[in-house]
Write an enzyme that holds these catalytic residues in place. Structure first.
Site, PDB file in Angstrom:
ATOM      1  N   SER A 109       7.340  -1.892   2.780  1.00  0.00           N
ATOM      2  CA  SER A 109       8.218  -2.770   3.548  1.00  0.00           C
ATOM      3  C   SER A 109       7.572  -3.220   4.850  1.00  0.00           C
ATOM      4  CB  SER A 109       9.538  -2.050   3.842  1.00  0.00           C
ATOM      5  OG  SER A 109      10.229  -1.771   2.635  1.00  0.00           O
ATOM      6  N   GLU A 136       0.844  -1.192   0.000  1.00  0.00           N
ATOM      7  CA  GLU A 136       0.000   0.000   0.000  1.00  0.00           C
ATOM      8  C   GLU A 136       0.878   1.239   0.000  1.00  0.00           C
ATOM      9  OE1 GLU A 136      -3.588  -2.069   2.645  1.00  0.00           O
ATOM     10  OE2 GLU A 136      -2.735  -0.134   3.265  1.00  0.00           O
ATOM     11  N   GLY A 153      32.381  -2.630 -21.390  1.00  0.00           N
ATOM     12  CA  GLY A 153      32.534  -1.262 -21.823  1.00  0.00           C
ATOM     13  C   GLY A 153      31.275  -0.721 -22.474  1.00  0.00           C
ATOM     14  N   GLU A 162       9.153  -7.941  -2.733  1.00  0.00           N
ATOM     15  CA  GLU A 162       9.043  -9.065  -1.795  1.00  0.00           C
ATOM     16  C   GLU A 162       9.974  -8.895  -0.596  1.00  0.00           C
ATOM     17  OE1 GLU A 162       8.694 -13.059  -3.327  1.00  0.00           O
ATOM     18  OE2 GLU A 162       8.103 -12.288  -5.298  1.00  0.00           O
TER      19      GLU A 162
END
Length: 387
Positions: free
Chosen positions: A136, A131, A347, A371
């Site tokens: 987290s 949300e 490179g 996740e």
């Protein structure tokens, strides 16, 4: 030889998957529209029987390959697909994640209605946990499931109100595993899981412009009706459903990362053996050869940690949350390092659009966030150490 060395039939299966991904899946992935569900790719994954392995992974008694446990099988599958076609791996993983709560905690009717359709690629699944203010910190979610007046007599009914965001496959999914607060208790204990079809009244979705080949969006719930028949498990126990799903899929997120790291390493080995510079080839330069050695060592260490976490899950060991977090943390951070080092070895050519490493460089960043971000994994590991 490592205790996690694969059996010959497992190695053969992985080789077959890499070849299938390169020959049959990559052309479909390249023809997809960024930010939209690639239905042709999903259908091919279903036709090959690969989606079924991810979709049923969370169910007890899931099919196993040559004695391989379901978590380890999922890791081998995701690593092999990621090596040759990251888009195919992501499409498969999102189907598995979205159906995980249904396979784990759904009723027979829910499984019968949705899992077969998802395994064939005809129905698109999504896992709706995050949300705007609860990414987290998943236990802090605020999506409300308000009880309908007088619904207790009919077995229970609610109205979902609030917002979910950063949801993969939204708004294109056909159904969502949704986690909402029913309020039996504070924090994680007051969360319930629901299976919500995308055509429910009051449910709207908006796409987000993201660095991603698949759709990611925001879902708005404006009094979306759900009943007891839509519950996944028991009221107030949805957070456990979410965490058990993530504990299964976190090691395989690490496997996804390992697959990309191996692809970057192999490309670098080939390039360093052919690219001429300073009177020889790049691999003759100690700075390059030592870099390749470091990349190979870190990739193998990450792979072994992923396999160990998967094996622990399959054995139902204690401390699965810690081992899953360690595997995801190590593998995703390692993949970022390896892909970045591979770009440096190649490179400027690696930055050209369409180059393998340009593609991997874009793909490798997100797994360190979704996740459970790397910082969350470290916090979880530290808590488990003192448990």
């Amino acid at each position: 030889m490592s205790v996690f060395a694969l059996e010959p039939e497992q190695r053969e299966w992985c080789d077959q998957l890499r070849k299938l991904a390169a020959e049959r899946l990559r052309p479909l992935a390249e023809g997809g529209e960024p930010g939209r569900v690639n239905h042709a790719l999903l259908a091919e994954l279903g036709e090959l029987g690969l989606l079924a392995r991810a979709v049923t992974a969370s169910a007890s008694g899931a099919a196993r390959k040559g004695g391989t446990g379901r978590a380890l099988e999922l890791c081998l599958l995701r690593e092999s697909l990621a090596y040759s076609c990251p888009e195919a791996e992501t499409a498969l993983a999102l189907q598995g994640l979205g159906t995980g709560p249904v396979a784990q905690a759904g009723t027979e009717a829910q499984r019968r209605r949705w899992l077969r359709e998802a395994a064939s690629g005809r129905a698109v699944a999504a896992f709706a946990l995050s949300e705007p203010e609860a990414g987290s910190d998943a236990a802090a979610l605020t999506l409300r499931a308000d009880p309908e007046p007088g619904a207790a007599e009919s077995g229970g009914a609610w109205r979902l109100t609030g917002t979910k965001t950063w949801i993969s496959n939204a708004p294109d999914a056909d159904f969502y595993s949704v986690f909402a607060r029913t309020g039996e208790a504070p924090g994680a204990r007051g969360i319930s899981a629901f299976l919500v079809p995308a055509d429910r009244p009051g449910l709207r979705g908006e796409p987000l412009a993201m660095l991603s080949p698949h759709p990611i969006g925001t879902l708005t719930f404006d009094g979306v009706p759900v009943t007891r028949e839509d519950l996944l498990g028991e009221p107030g126990r949805g957070f456990g459903v979410a965490m058990r799903t993530l504990n299964l899929f976190r090691p395989s997120v690490g496997a996804f990362a390992v697959g990309m790291a191996q692809a970057a390493l192999d490309a670098s080995l080939a390039h360093a053996a052919e690219r001429r510079a300073f009177g020889g080839v790049l691999r003759d330069l100690q700075s390059v050869s030592h870099q390749l050695a470091e990349m190979a060592t870190r990739t193998e260490a990450a792979r072994l940690l992923v396999y160990a976490a998967a094996a622990a899950y399959d054995r139902e060991d204690e401390g699965i949350a810690r081992s899953a977090a360690m595997a995801k943390l190590m593998a995703t951070e390692t993949a970022q390092y390896v892909v970045d080092a591979a770009v440096q070895i190649h490179g400027a050519v690696a930055l050209r659009q369409g180059h393998l490493l340009e593609h991997l460089y874009r793909e490798v960043r997100a797994p360190r966030i979704y996740e459970g971000a790397s910082e969350v994994q470290r916090t979880l590991i530290a808590k488990e150490l003192y448990r």
